[in-house]
Write an enzyme that holds these catalytic residues in place. Structure first.
Site, PDB file in Angstrom:
ATOM      1  N   PHE A   1       0.622  -1.252   0.119  1.00  0.00           N
ATOM      2  CA  PHE A   1       0.011  -0.187   0.016  1.00  0.00           C
ATOM      3  C   PHE A   1       0.812   0.627  -0.101  1.00  0.00           C
ATOM      4  O   PHE A   1       1.854   1.224   0.691  1.00  0.00           O
ATOM      5  CB  PHE A   1      -0.871  -0.025   1.398  1.00  0.00           C
ATOM      6  N   ASP A   2       0.571   2.022  -0.766  1.00  0.00           N
ATOM      7  CA  ASP A   2       0.953   3.416  -0.874  1.00  0.00           C
ATOM      8  C   ASP A   2       0.298   3.652   1.033  1.00  0.00           C
ATOM      9  O   ASP A   2      -0.272   3.782   0.840  1.00  0.00           O
ATOM     10  CB  ASP A   2       0.619   4.195  -1.867  1.00  0.00           C
ATOM     11  N   LYS A   3       1.381   4.590   1.274  1.00  0.00           N
ATOM     12  CA  LYS A   3       0.359   5.858   2.511  1.00  0.00           C
ATOM     13  C   LYS A   3      -0.561   6.570   2.530  1.00  0.00           C
ATOM     14  O   LYS A   3      -2.301   6.016   1.928  1.00  0.00           O
ATOM     15  CB  LYS A   3       1.795   5.773   3.554  1.00  0.00           C
TER      16      LYS A   3
ATOM     17  N   CYS B   1      -1.500  -1.636  -3.841  1.00  0.00           N
ATOM     18  CA  CYS B   1      -3.158  -0.310  -4.114  1.00  0.00           C
ATOM     19  C   CYS B   1      -1.611   0.746  -4.055  1.00  0.00           C
ATOM     20  O   CYS B   1      -1.632   1.196  -3.488  1.00  0.00           O
ATOM     21  CB  CYS B   1      -3.217  -0.662  -3.223  1.00  0.00           C
TER      22      CYS B   1
END
Ligand code: ADP
Ligand code: MG
Length: 318
Positions: A16-18, A213
């Site tokens: 996951f991107d933050k 994502c």
């Protein structure tokens, strides 16, 4: 694609991107430290005028703050975005500004003398914008994001499926760790540029299928590199949309769990259909070989199988 649908339930790792993916991407300015002799409002004006050219969620937060305070934005002479680092610009007066993370400052040999303020912002879970001009830090701006509503729940569900979860972010290590801990993600890869993110994906792919994502802002190469690239929120660039296998127009993270669920169901049904169709063919073949069924019965059985497999497949929609 059908391949995505087939692979999603076999996923081993989800990255996951933050900002904008796990968090809402609606940041607000938490604090501004001013080290220059120009006043705070003027600094905000310069920074917002520059950030007005950027599409990063951090930039949008700054511009919004300026708009809220009815600050009129200035003309910018030159602007360059440096993905994973920040931005570089020349304002009307000819002064050059660098705005971005610590790495951007270090890379440009700008001395950081405000460690105490930096630490304070970081330990409060802020991302920091370092603002510099003439090779000097003129301000530090702490910006804070809020978690997406259902993020903890989604992470819990994915963990129950024994999926390896990773936060992959360009933000600084400490801020990333604080947010990851709050969400329940144990593995954090921070301080990485989009290029390095893609390399990390490559490494993770050695263990199995990797899903990424992102929010589609400067992460197209990362989305493309993953087995399954998902861009969320529908705000990303067209190149990001092209690089993704799945585009989720809303920002609902639980769609990821739904996707894996559908994939599982689809595969179960594909296998059921195969076994069933082959089974019927073998059976009718045997029956007609032994003269128990005639050729027409075999043909009807075959058409029947097709119909049954179609109805079976329709169950995915339920
Ligand atoms: P992420 O989405 O994981 O935060 P990005 O690659 O988009 O990663 O950005 C990495 C870091 O670069 C950000 O955390 C921020 O510190 C800095 N940055 C990127 N774009 C900007 C910008 N327009 N203004 C200020 N800082 C920026
Ligand atoms: Mg991003």
């Amino acid at each position: 694609t059908s391949e995505t649908l087939e692979n999603a339930h076999k996923v081993k790792t989800i990255c996951f991107d933050k900002t904008g993916t796990l968090t809402k991407g609606e940041l607000s300015i938490y604090k501004l430290y001013n080290y220059s002799n120009i006043d705070e409002k003027e600094i905000l004006k310069i920074v917002a005028s520059i950030e007005n050219k950027s599409e990063h969620p951090i930039a949008r937060a700054i511009v919004k703050k300026a708009q809220d305070e009815k600050i009129k934005l200035k003309e910018i002479k030159e602007f360059k975005a440096i993905p994973g680092f920040g931005v570089e610009a020349i304002i009307e007066s000819g002064e050059k500004y660098l705005i971005g993370n610590k790495k951007l400052m270090l890379e440009n040999n700008i001395k950081i003398e405000n460690e105490k303020d930096e630490q304070e912002l970081v330990s409060d879970g802020n991302s920091i914008l370092f603002v510099s001009s003439n090779n000097k830090i003129v301000a530090l701006i702490g910006v804070k994001d809020i978690l997406k509503e259902n993020v903890k729940e989604v992470i819990k569900k994915l963990k129950q499926r024994k999926i390896n979860l990773v936060m992959l972010t360009g933000d600084n290590e400490k801020t990333a760790e604080i947010i990851a801990k709050e969400i329940g993600i144990e593995k954090v890869i921070s301080n990485v540029t989009p290029k390095e993110k893609a390399e990390q994906i490559k490494k993770l792919k050695e263990d199995g299928i990797v899903m990424m994502c992102g929010d589609g802002i400067n992460d197209s190469p990362v989305l493309a590199r993953a087995d399954i690239g998902i861009s969320m929120g529908g705000i990303g660039s067209s190149s990001a949309i092209e690089a993704s296998d799945v585009v989720i127009m809303t920002d609902e993270l639980n769609k990821i769990v739904d996707g894996i669920e559908i994939s599982k169901k689809t595969n179960k049904i594909i296998i059921q259909n195969l076994i069933f169709a082959i089974g019927v063919k073998i059976l009718t073949l045997l029956l007609s070989l032994f003269g128990i069924a005639d050729m027409w019965q075999a043909v009807f059985a075959d058409v029947g199988t097709t119909l049954i497999t179609i109805f079976n497949t329709l169950r995915i929609l339920k």
